[in-house]
Design a protein around this motif. Sequence first.
Motif, PDB file in Angstrom:
ATOM      1  N   CYS A   9      12.165 -13.307   7.362  1.00 40.92           N
ATOM      2  CA  CYS A   9      12.324 -12.243   8.351  1.00 40.92           C
ATOM      3  C   CYS A   9      13.119 -11.065   7.794  1.00 40.92           C
ATOM      4  N   MET A  10      13.723 -11.237   6.611  1.00 43.87           N
ATOM      5  CA  MET A  10      14.559 -10.194   6.024  1.00 43.87           C
ATOM      6  C   MET A  10      13.850  -9.529   4.856  1.00 43.87           C
ATOM      7  N   THR A  11      14.161  -8.256   4.653  1.00 35.28           N
ATOM      8  CA  THR A  11      13.663  -7.501   3.511  1.00 35.28           C
ATOM      9  C   THR A  11      14.835  -7.191   2.594  1.00 35.28           C
ATOM     10  N   PHE A  12      14.665  -7.489   1.296  1.00 39.92           N
ATOM     11  CA  PHE A  12      15.751  -7.306   0.335  1.00 39.92           C
ATOM     12  C   PHE A  12      15.420  -6.221  -0.675  1.00 39.92           C
ATOM     13  N   SER A  13      16.452  -5.591  -1.166  1.00 42.00           N
ATOM     14  CA  SER A  13      16.356  -4.714  -2.318  1.00 42.00           C
ATOM     15  C   SER A  13      17.603  -4.978  -3.146  1.00 42.00           C
ATOM     16  N   VAL A  14      17.420  -5.156  -4.446  1.00 42.69           N
ATOM     17  CA  VAL A  14      18.536  -5.528  -5.311  1.00 42.69           C
ATOM     18  C   VAL A  14      18.933  -4.342  -6.178  1.00 42.69           C
ATOM     19  N   GLY A  15      20.222  -4.005  -6.145  1.00 34.86           N
ATOM     20  CA  GLY A  15      20.761  -2.964  -7.013  1.00 34.86           C
ATOM     21  C   GLY A  15      21.118  -3.530  -8.371  1.00 34.86           C
ATOM     22  N   ALA A  16      20.834  -2.776  -9.422  1.00 30.75           N
ATOM     23  CA  ALA A  16      21.006  -3.251 -10.800  1.00 30.75           C
ATOM     24  C   ALA A  16      22.473  -3.418 -11.157  1.00 30.75           C
ATOM     25  N   PRO A  17      22.766  -4.268 -12.164  1.00 27.80           N
ATOM     26  CA  PRO A  17      24.130  -4.376 -12.689  1.00 27.80           C
ATOM     27  C   PRO A  17      24.588  -3.054 -13.308  1.00 27.80           C
ATOM     28  N   LEU A  18      25.832  -3.031 -13.757  1.00 26.42           N
ATOM     29  CA  LEU A  18      26.399  -1.813 -14.316  1.00 26.42           C
ATOM     30  C   LEU A  18      25.563  -1.290 -15.478  1.00 26.42           C
ATOM     31  N   LEU A  19      25.242  -2.157 -16.430  1.00 30.46           N
ATOM     32  CA  LEU A  19      24.445  -1.768 -17.592  1.00 30.46           C
ATOM     33  C   LEU A  19      23.034  -2.321 -17.419  1.00 30.46           C
ATOM     34  N   ALA A  20      22.113  -1.453 -17.051  1.00 35.63           N
ATOM     35  CA  ALA A  20      20.734  -1.885 -16.836  1.00 35.63           C
ATOM     36  C   ALA A  20      19.742  -1.009 -17.577  1.00 35.63           C
ATOM     37  N   SER A  21      20.223  -0.001 -18.291  1.00 35.49           N
ATOM     38  CA  SER A  21      19.374   0.895 -19.066  1.00 35.49           C
ATOM     39  C   SER A  21      20.219   1.526 -20.162  1.00 35.49           C
ATOM     40  N   LEU A  22      19.547   2.125 -21.132  1.00 37.30           N
ATOM     41  CA  LEU A  22      20.293   2.814 -22.191  1.00 37.30           C
ATOM     42  C   LEU A  22      21.016   4.034 -21.643  1.00 37.30           C
ATOM     43  N   ALA A  23      20.473   4.643 -20.591  1.00 38.66           N
ATOM     44  CA  ALA A  23      21.185   5.754 -19.949  1.00 38.66           C
ATOM     45  C   ALA A  23      22.497   5.265 -19.354  1.00 38.66           C
ATOM     46  N   ASP A  24      22.488   4.061 -18.769  1.00 41.79           N
ATOM     47  CA  ASP A  24      23.731   3.477 -18.253  1.00 41.79           C
ATOM     48  C   ASP A  24      24.731   3.271 -19.382  1.00 41.79           C
ATOM     49  N   VAL A  25      24.245   2.787 -20.529  1.00 46.17           N
ATOM     50  CA  VAL A  25      25.128   2.537 -21.669  1.00 46.17           C
ATOM     51  C   VAL A  25      25.806   3.824 -22.104  1.00 46.17           C
ATOM     52  N   ASP A  26      25.028   4.894 -22.232  1.00 49.35           N
ATOM     53  CA  ASP A  26      25.607   6.174 -22.644  1.00 49.35           C
ATOM     54  C   ASP A  26      26.655   6.651 -21.641  1.00 49.35           C
ATOM     55  N   ARG A  27      26.315   6.544 -20.374  1.00 52.22           N
ATOM     56  CA  ARG A  27      27.228   7.013 -19.325  1.00 52.22           C
ATOM     57  C   ARG A  27      28.513   6.193 -19.308  1.00 52.22           C
ATOM     58  N   VAL A  28      28.381   4.898 -19.413  1.00 46.78           N
ATOM     59  CA  VAL A  28      29.539   4.015 -19.335  1.00 46.78           C
ATOM     60  C   VAL A  28      30.423   4.144 -20.574  1.00 46.78           C
ATOM     61  N   ALA A  29      29.826   4.282 -21.746  1.00 48.24           N
ATOM     62  CA  ALA A  29      30.618   4.447 -22.962  1.00 48.24           C
ATOM     63  C   ALA A  29      31.492   5.692 -22.865  1.00 48.24           C
ATOM     64  N   GLY A  30      30.923   6.776 -22.371  1.00 54.34           N
ATOM     65  CA  GLY A  30      31.719   7.982 -22.190  1.00 54.34           C
ATOM     66  C   GLY A  30      32.829   7.777 -21.186  1.00 54.34           C
ATOM     67  N   ALA A  31      32.534   7.007 -20.119  1.00 52.92           N
ATOM     68  CA  ALA A  31      33.542   6.749 -19.090  1.00 52.92           C
ATOM     69  C   ALA A  31      34.677   5.885 -19.624  1.00 52.92           C
ATOM     70  N   VAL A  32      34.377   4.942 -20.526  1.00 54.69           N
ATOM     71  CA  VAL A  32      35.427   4.107 -21.116  1.00 54.69           C
ATOM     72  C   VAL A  32      36.455   4.984 -21.821  1.00 54.69           C
ATOM     73  N   LEU A  33      35.980   5.909 -22.627  1.00 56.40           N
ATOM     74  CA  LEU A  33      36.890   6.750 -23.401  1.00 56.40           C
ATOM     75  C   LEU A  33      37.575   7.790 -22.523  1.00 56.40           C
ATOM     76  N   ALA A  34      36.842   8.351 -21.568  1.00 56.54           N
ATOM     77  CA  ALA A  34      37.439   9.365 -20.693  1.00 56.54           C
ATOM     78  C   ALA A  34      38.487   8.761 -19.760  1.00 56.54           C
ATOM     79  N   GLY A  35      38.360   7.472 -19.472  1.00 54.42           N
ATOM     80  CA  GLY A  35      39.276   6.827 -18.529  1.00 54.42           C
ATOM     81  C   GLY A  35      40.524   6.255 -19.150  1.00 54.42           C
ATOM     82  N   LEU A  36      40.717   6.435 -20.452  1.00 53.59           N
ATOM     83  CA  LEU A  36      41.929   5.918 -21.096  1.00 53.59           C
ATOM     84  C   LEU A  36      43.161   6.639 -20.566  1.00 53.59           C
ATOM     85  N   PRO A  37      44.252   5.926 -20.389  1.00 57.24           N
ATOM     86  CA  PRO A  37      45.498   6.594 -19.980  1.00 57.24           C
ATOM     87  C   PRO A  37      45.936   7.588 -21.040  1.00 57.24           C
TER      88      PRO A  37
END
Length: 266
Positions: A104-132
């Motif tokens: 009776c339910m309809t589902f849609s699943v959101g991807a994990p943090l790293l699910a594409s190479l675009a995610d990898v590029d974005r996250v790698a930049g965020a790792v370095l930008a987020g350093l104290p």
Amino acid sequence: MACGIVLAAHGSRHPGAMAGLAAFGERLGREHPECLVAIARTVGRKHGGTEVFGGTRRVPEVLAAMAAQGIKRVAVQSLHVVPGEEYHEMLAGLRRFLENGGRCMTFSVGAPLLASLADVDRVAGAVLAGLPPGRGPNEGLVVMGHGAPPPGAGFYEALREKLLRLDPLARFGAMPRERGVPCPDLEAIVADLTARNVRTAWLLPFLTVAGAHACCDLAGDAPASWRGRLEAAGIACRPHLAGLVEQPAMTAVWRDHLATALARLA
């Protein structure tokens, strides 16, 4: 409620580790007032039979509760880091739920943090930008993730390569999937930073929440911890223990994946 949002994560029993996840859920509740937002765990019993995640319910239990409230459309947002074993077990659990009374339910699943190479590029930049602030030009950066089989391991390798291209002293390593076994990634990092005459390294967990892996395996005082191994090699360590779910640049990626999942439900 018009729909439900289930934030599906491994979680932690470590004191204080779940506060960031709870805050993220509250924020999504404010952003999506038309949806019931709930947190669910994607593991059963581990660590000698004690419950991981405390009293938080598993994904099928949360879905059953939503169905009882008349919610028929649900976005299940994975808060895993990569599409690894636990993520695929969650998908299998959703299929079983559908087969056993959940049609009776309809589902849609959101991807994990790293699910594409675009995610990898974005996250790698965020790792370095987020350093104290305060990291010196000759100080290393050691980022620790959790081991995963393919295809998750491939995303970790892509992140390792991207970080190295962005910062010559940034190193990514994955913990062994089994406790008590040698960690080749750590040994390679220690040898590499030592050869480069690095004397200080920042330690970052690449984990959804900063639980026992972050506080003990990465930054703990034990000689076998990553901190212990690095300091034994003469490299002073500066841990920065924040889970990914506490960092706005990382949660922005998950929120985009959630937006895609909600759009599929519309």
